[in-house]
Design a protein around this motif. Structure first.
Motif: not given
Length: 327
Positions: A55-68
Protein backbone atom coordinates in the motif's frame (compact mmCIF):
# COMPACT_ATOMS: atom_id res chain seq x y z
CA UNK A 1 22.53 -11.27 0.36
CA UNK A 2 19.68 -10.19 -1.97
CA UNK A 3 16.17 -10.18 -0.53
CA UNK A 4 14.97 -12.60 -3.24
CA UNK A 5 17.50 -15.20 -2.06
CA UNK A 6 16.55 -14.67 1.59
CA UNK A 7 12.87 -15.23 0.81
CA UNK A 8 13.48 -18.63 -0.80
CA UNK A 9 13.98 -21.82 1.18
CA UNK A 10 16.78 -24.18 0.28
CA UNK A 11 15.86 -27.70 -0.84
CA UNK A 12 16.64 -29.13 2.62
CA UNK A 13 14.70 -26.37 4.37
CA UNK A 14 11.71 -26.81 2.10
CA UNK A 15 11.67 -30.58 2.65
CA UNK A 16 11.83 -30.05 6.42
CA UNK A 17 9.02 -27.47 6.40
CA UNK A 18 6.85 -29.60 4.13
CA UNK A 19 7.21 -32.57 6.49
CA UNK A 20 5.24 -30.82 9.25
CA UNK A 21 3.21 -28.12 7.49
CA UNK A 22 -0.47 -28.15 6.69
CA UNK A 23 -1.37 -27.98 2.99
CA UNK A 24 -3.73 -25.22 1.93
CA UNK A 25 -5.24 -24.97 -1.55
CA UNK A 26 -5.66 -21.37 -2.81
CA UNK A 27 -7.30 -19.88 -5.88
CA UNK A 28 -6.52 -16.87 -8.03
CA UNK A 29 -7.79 -13.68 -6.40
CA UNK A 30 -8.21 -15.25 -2.96
CA UNK A 31 -7.20 -13.01 -0.05
CA UNK A 32 -4.91 -14.63 2.52
CA UNK A 33 -4.79 -11.69 4.93
CA UNK A 34 -5.14 -7.93 4.95
CA UNK A 35 -2.76 -5.23 6.06
CA UNK A 36 -3.22 -4.64 9.81
CA UNK A 37 -4.69 -8.09 10.51
CA UNK A 38 -3.15 -9.90 13.50
CA UNK A 39 -1.57 -13.16 12.40
CA UNK A 40 0.36 -16.10 13.86
CA UNK A 41 0.81 -18.17 10.69
CA UNK A 42 3.76 -18.36 8.32
CA UNK A 43 3.32 -19.47 4.71
CA UNK A 44 5.59 -21.21 2.20
CA UNK A 45 4.52 -21.32 -1.45
CA UNK A 46 4.45 -24.86 -2.77
CA UNK A 47 3.04 -23.85 -6.17
CA UNK A 48 1.51 -20.79 -7.78
CA UNK A 49 2.16 -17.08 -7.19
CA UNK A 50 1.26 -14.75 -4.31
CA UNK A 51 1.32 -10.94 -4.28
CA UNK A 52 2.17 -8.80 -1.25
CA UNK A 53 0.74 -5.27 -1.55
CA UNK A 54 2.27 -2.88 1.00
CA UNK A 55 0.00 0.00 0.00
CA UNK A 56 0.79 3.72 0.18
CA UNK A 57 2.33 3.65 -3.31
CA UNK A 58 5.10 1.25 -2.17
CA UNK A 59 6.25 -1.41 -4.62
CA UNK A 60 4.31 -4.69 -4.43
CA UNK A 61 6.12 -8.04 -4.35
CA UNK A 62 5.33 -11.20 -6.30
CA UNK A 63 6.46 -14.43 -4.62
CA UNK A 64 6.78 -17.89 -6.20
CA UNK A 65 7.50 -21.52 -5.22
CA UNK A 66 9.70 -22.10 -2.13
CA UNK A 67 9.44 -18.45 -1.08
CA UNK A 68 7.96 -17.71 2.35
CA UNK A 69 6.07 -14.80 3.93
CA UNK A 70 4.25 -13.93 7.14
CA UNK A 71 7.12 -15.24 9.29
CA UNK A 72 6.84 -12.40 11.84
CA UNK A 73 3.37 -13.63 12.76
CA UNK A 74 4.90 -16.99 13.60
CA UNK A 75 8.00 -15.68 15.37
CA UNK A 76 6.42 -12.81 17.31
CA UNK A 77 2.81 -13.90 17.62
CA UNK A 78 -0.26 -11.73 16.93
CA UNK A 79 1.87 -9.54 14.66
CA UNK A 80 0.02 -6.93 12.60
CA UNK A 81 0.45 -7.78 8.94
CA UNK A 82 2.33 -5.14 6.97
CA UNK A 83 0.81 -6.03 3.58
CA UNK A 84 -2.23 -7.42 1.83
CA UNK A 85 -1.51 -10.99 0.67
CA UNK A 86 -3.52 -12.53 -2.16
CA UNK A 87 -3.12 -15.39 -4.59
CA UNK A 88 -2.26 -14.35 -8.14
CA UNK A 89 -2.79 -17.88 -9.52
CA UNK A 90 -4.23 -21.14 -8.27
CA UNK A 91 -1.72 -22.98 -6.12
CA UNK A 92 -0.84 -24.59 -2.81
CA UNK A 93 0.66 -23.16 0.35
CA UNK A 94 2.38 -24.71 3.34
CA UNK A 95 0.90 -23.30 6.54
CA UNK A 96 3.01 -23.32 9.70
CA UNK A 97 1.70 -22.31 13.11
CA UNK A 98 3.50 -22.31 16.42
CA UNK A 99 3.01 -26.03 17.07
CA UNK A 100 4.44 -27.00 13.67
CA UNK A 101 7.39 -24.68 14.18
CA UNK A 102 8.14 -26.29 17.57
CA UNK A 103 8.33 -29.65 15.83
CA UNK A 104 10.75 -28.17 13.28
CA UNK A 105 13.03 -26.98 16.08
CA UNK A 106 13.01 -30.45 17.65
CA UNK A 107 13.81 -32.16 14.35
CA UNK A 108 16.60 -29.91 13.08
CA UNK A 109 17.63 -27.12 15.46
CA UNK A 110 20.75 -26.24 13.43
CA UNK A 111 18.81 -25.83 10.19
CA UNK A 112 16.08 -23.81 11.92
CA UNK A 113 18.72 -21.63 13.60
CA UNK A 114 20.20 -20.84 10.18
CA UNK A 115 16.70 -20.11 8.84
CA UNK A 116 15.91 -17.77 11.74
CA UNK A 117 19.12 -15.78 11.28
CA UNK A 118 18.32 -15.39 7.59
CA UNK A 119 14.68 -14.49 8.29
CA UNK A 120 15.67 -11.83 10.83
CA UNK A 121 18.26 -10.38 8.46
CA UNK A 122 15.59 -10.31 5.77
CA UNK A 123 13.25 -8.35 8.04
CA UNK A 124 16.01 -5.88 8.89
CA UNK A 125 16.91 -5.37 5.24
CA UNK A 126 13.25 -4.99 4.30
CA UNK A 127 12.76 -2.38 7.00
CA UNK A 128 15.88 -0.53 5.92
CA UNK A 129 14.68 -0.62 2.32
CA UNK A 130 11.28 0.66 3.41
CA UNK A 131 12.90 3.52 5.32
CA UNK A 132 15.00 4.41 2.25
CA UNK A 133 11.92 4.35 0.01
CA UNK A 134 9.95 6.48 2.46
CA UNK A 135 12.85 8.92 2.73
CA UNK A 136 13.11 9.15 -1.06
CA UNK A 137 9.35 9.58 -1.29
CA UNK A 138 9.46 12.35 1.32
CA UNK A 139 12.31 14.00 -0.58
CA UNK A 140 10.33 13.73 -3.82
CA UNK A 141 7.27 15.11 -2.05
CA UNK A 142 9.28 18.00 -0.62
CA UNK A 143 10.72 18.73 -4.06
CA UNK A 144 7.20 18.66 -5.53
CA UNK A 145 5.95 21.01 -2.79
CA UNK A 146 8.87 23.38 -3.39
CA UNK A 147 8.12 23.35 -7.10
CA UNK A 148 4.44 23.95 -6.39
CA UNK A 149 5.27 26.89 -4.12
CA UNK A 150 7.56 28.38 -6.77
CA UNK A 151 4.88 27.91 -9.45
CA UNK A 152 2.22 29.42 -7.18
CA UNK A 153 4.49 32.39 -6.50
CA UNK A 154 5.09 32.86 -10.21
CA UNK A 155 1.35 32.64 -10.90
CA UNK A 156 0.64 35.18 -8.17
CA UNK A 157 3.23 37.53 -9.64
CA UNK A 158 1.81 37.01 -13.13
CA UNK A 159 -1.74 37.65 -11.92
CA UNK A 160 -0.56 40.80 -10.13
CA UNK A 161 1.10 42.01 -13.34
CA UNK A 162 -1.98 41.21 -15.40
CA UNK A 163 -4.25 43.32 -13.18
CA UNK A 164 -1.75 46.14 -12.55
CA UNK A 165 -0.87 49.21 -14.60
CA UNK A 166 2.80 49.02 -15.55
CA UNK A 167 3.51 52.74 -15.29
CA UNK A 168 1.78 53.63 -12.02
CA UNK A 169 1.43 50.31 -10.19
CA UNK A 170 -2.28 50.98 -9.67
CA UNK A 171 -4.92 48.49 -10.73
CA UNK A 172 -5.82 48.56 -14.42
CA UNK A 173 -9.24 47.93 -15.93
CA UNK A 174 -8.80 44.16 -15.58
CA UNK A 175 -7.95 44.62 -11.90
CA UNK A 176 -11.01 46.84 -11.46
CA UNK A 177 -13.29 44.22 -13.03
CA UNK A 178 -11.81 41.47 -10.81
CA UNK A 179 -12.31 43.68 -7.74
CA UNK A 180 -15.96 44.27 -8.60
CA UNK A 181 -16.52 40.58 -9.32
CA UNK A 182 -14.96 39.68 -5.97
CA UNK A 183 -17.31 42.09 -4.19
CA UNK A 184 -20.28 40.46 -5.91
CA UNK A 185 -19.09 36.96 -4.96
CA UNK A 186 -18.67 38.06 -1.34
CA UNK A 187 -22.08 39.78 -1.39
CA UNK A 188 -20.49 42.99 -0.10
CA UNK A 189 -23.08 45.41 1.31
CA UNK A 190 -20.92 48.40 2.31
CA UNK A 191 -21.69 51.61 0.42
CA UNK A 192 -19.34 52.80 -2.31
CA UNK A 193 -18.48 56.09 -3.85
CA UNK A 194 -16.90 56.52 -7.29
CA UNK A 195 -14.48 59.27 -8.30
CA UNK A 196 -13.45 59.66 -11.92
CA UNK A 197 -10.21 61.65 -12.15
CA UNK A 198 -8.88 63.35 -15.27
CA UNK A 199 -5.72 65.43 -15.73
CA UNK A 200 -6.34 68.98 -16.94
CA UNK A 201 -4.47 69.94 -20.10
CA UNK A 202 -2.32 66.84 -19.95
CA UNK A 203 -1.64 66.98 -23.68
CA UNK A 204 0.01 70.36 -23.13
CA UNK A 205 2.38 68.77 -20.55
CA UNK A 206 3.44 66.10 -23.06
CA UNK A 207 3.81 68.60 -25.91
CA UNK A 208 5.71 71.16 -23.81
CA UNK A 209 7.92 68.91 -21.66
CA UNK A 210 7.97 65.50 -23.33
CA UNK A 211 6.46 62.13 -22.50
CA UNK A 212 8.92 61.28 -19.71
CA UNK A 213 7.68 64.30 -17.75
CA UNK A 214 4.14 63.33 -18.66
CA UNK A 215 4.76 59.88 -17.22
CA UNK A 216 6.05 61.44 -13.97
CA UNK A 217 2.89 63.55 -13.74
CA UNK A 218 0.74 60.42 -14.12
CA UNK A 219 2.80 58.74 -11.41
CA UNK A 220 2.23 61.78 -9.20
CA UNK A 221 -1.54 61.46 -9.67
CA UNK A 222 -1.28 57.77 -8.86
CA UNK A 223 0.60 58.59 -5.64
CA UNK A 224 -2.15 60.95 -4.52
CA UNK A 225 -4.84 58.33 -5.13
CA UNK A 226 -2.75 55.65 -3.46
CA UNK A 227 -2.26 57.82 -0.39
CA UNK A 228 -5.97 58.45 0.07
CA UNK A 229 -7.14 54.88 -0.64
CA UNK A 230 -7.82 52.94 2.56
CA UNK A 231 -8.33 49.22 3.16
CA UNK A 232 -11.03 47.99 0.82
CA UNK A 233 -10.73 51.05 -1.46
CA UNK A 234 -9.41 50.72 -5.01
CA UNK A 235 -7.30 53.15 -7.02
CA UNK A 236 -7.18 52.42 -10.74
CA UNK A 237 -5.74 53.86 -13.92
CA UNK A 238 -8.38 53.36 -16.60
CA UNK A 239 -6.05 54.44 -19.38
CA UNK A 240 -4.25 57.51 -20.67
CA UNK A 241 -4.68 60.30 -18.10
CA UNK A 242 -7.97 58.95 -16.72
CA UNK A 243 -8.11 57.40 -13.24
CA UNK A 244 -10.79 56.27 -10.87
CA UNK A 245 -11.09 55.73 -7.14
CA UNK A 246 -13.65 53.44 -5.51
CA UNK A 247 -14.06 54.30 -1.83
CA UNK A 248 -16.15 52.93 1.02
CA UNK A 249 -18.77 55.60 1.63
CA UNK A 250 -22.49 55.84 2.39
CA UNK A 251 -23.11 59.57 1.91
CA UNK A 252 -22.28 62.37 -0.49
CA UNK A 253 -20.27 64.17 2.21
CA UNK A 254 -18.00 61.15 2.71
CA UNK A 255 -17.28 60.87 -1.02
CA UNK A 256 -16.68 64.60 -1.36
CA UNK A 257 -14.10 64.56 1.44
CA UNK A 258 -12.04 62.13 -0.65
CA UNK A 259 -12.58 64.21 -3.80
CA UNK A 260 -11.65 67.53 -2.13
CA UNK A 261 -8.50 65.98 -0.70
CA UNK A 262 -7.38 64.76 -4.14
CA UNK A 263 -7.99 68.12 -5.81
CA UNK A 264 -6.47 70.07 -2.91
CA UNK A 265 -3.34 67.90 -2.80
CA UNK A 266 -2.76 68.41 -6.53
CA UNK A 267 -3.21 72.18 -6.10
CA UNK A 268 -0.69 72.21 -3.24
CA UNK A 269 1.91 70.32 -5.27
CA UNK A 270 1.43 72.68 -8.23
CA UNK A 271 2.32 75.64 -6.02
CA UNK A 272 5.76 74.18 -5.38
CA UNK A 273 8.29 75.89 -7.68
CA UNK A 274 9.64 73.33 -10.16
CA UNK A 275 11.33 73.77 -13.56
CA UNK A 276 9.27 70.88 -14.86
CA UNK A 277 5.82 70.00 -13.59
CA UNK A 278 5.42 67.16 -11.06
CA UNK A 279 1.65 67.24 -11.21
CA UNK A 280 -1.17 69.01 -13.00
CA UNK A 281 -4.57 70.22 -11.86
CA UNK A 282 -7.31 67.58 -11.73
CA UNK A 283 -10.96 67.43 -12.64
CA UNK A 284 -13.19 64.97 -10.75
CA UNK A 285 -16.66 63.59 -11.23
CA UNK A 286 -18.17 61.99 -8.15
CA UNK A 287 -21.24 59.91 -7.36
CA UNK A 288 -22.53 57.23 -5.02
CA UNK A 289 -22.60 53.70 -6.39
CA UNK A 290 -25.83 51.75 -6.67
CA UNK A 291 -24.82 48.27 -5.52
CA UNK A 292 -27.67 46.74 -7.52
CA UNK A 293 -26.53 48.48 -10.70
CA UNK A 294 -23.75 47.86 -13.20
CA UNK A 295 -20.35 49.46 -13.68
CA UNK A 296 -21.46 51.15 -16.91
CA UNK A 297 -24.29 52.88 -15.02
CA UNK A 298 -21.94 54.12 -12.28
CA UNK A 299 -19.40 55.24 -14.86
CA UNK A 300 -22.02 57.15 -16.85
CA UNK A 301 -23.06 59.16 -13.79
CA UNK A 302 -19.49 59.95 -12.71
CA UNK A 303 -18.50 60.72 -16.30
CA UNK A 304 -21.36 63.21 -16.65
CA UNK A 305 -20.07 65.00 -13.56
CA UNK A 306 -16.48 64.88 -14.84
CA UNK A 307 -17.50 66.35 -18.18
CA UNK A 308 -19.24 69.17 -16.36
CA UNK A 309 -16.11 69.84 -14.25
CA UNK A 310 -13.94 70.00 -17.40
CA UNK A 311 -16.43 72.29 -19.12
CA UNK A 312 -16.36 74.65 -16.14
CA UNK A 313 -12.58 75.04 -16.46
CA UNK A 314 -11.28 72.02 -14.52
CA UNK A 315 -9.41 71.96 -11.23
CA UNK A 316 -12.63 71.16 -9.42
CA UNK A 317 -15.08 68.45 -8.32
CA UNK A 318 -18.60 68.05 -9.63
CA UNK A 319 -21.21 65.80 -8.03
CA UNK A 320 -23.75 63.71 -9.91
CA UNK A 321 -26.92 62.28 -8.41
CA UNK A 322 -28.66 59.14 -9.68
CA UNK A 323 -30.05 60.77 -12.81
CA UNK A 324 -27.28 62.11 -15.08
CA UNK A 325 -27.63 65.80 -15.83
CA UNK A 326 -27.85 66.72 -19.52
CA UNK A 327 -24.57 67.70 -21.13
Amino acid sequence: MPDTDMAELSSSEYALFASVARIRRVYAGESLFRRGDLGTTMYVIASGLVELDFGEDLVSKSLGPREFFGELGLLIGDHARSADASAITDGELLELRHEEFERLVERSPELISHFLRRAIMRVVLNEQGLIRRLRRRNQDLQAALDSLRATTHQLSQTEALIRSDELTGLHNRRGLVQHLQERQRNHATTGLGLLLVDCDRFKHVNDEHGHLVGDRVLQGVANILRSVAGPGDLACRLGGDEFCLLVKADTRDEVMRYADFVVGTAQGLMQMSQATPLICSLSLGACLVDLDGEWNDWYARADAALYRAKRLGGNRVEWQDDTPAPA
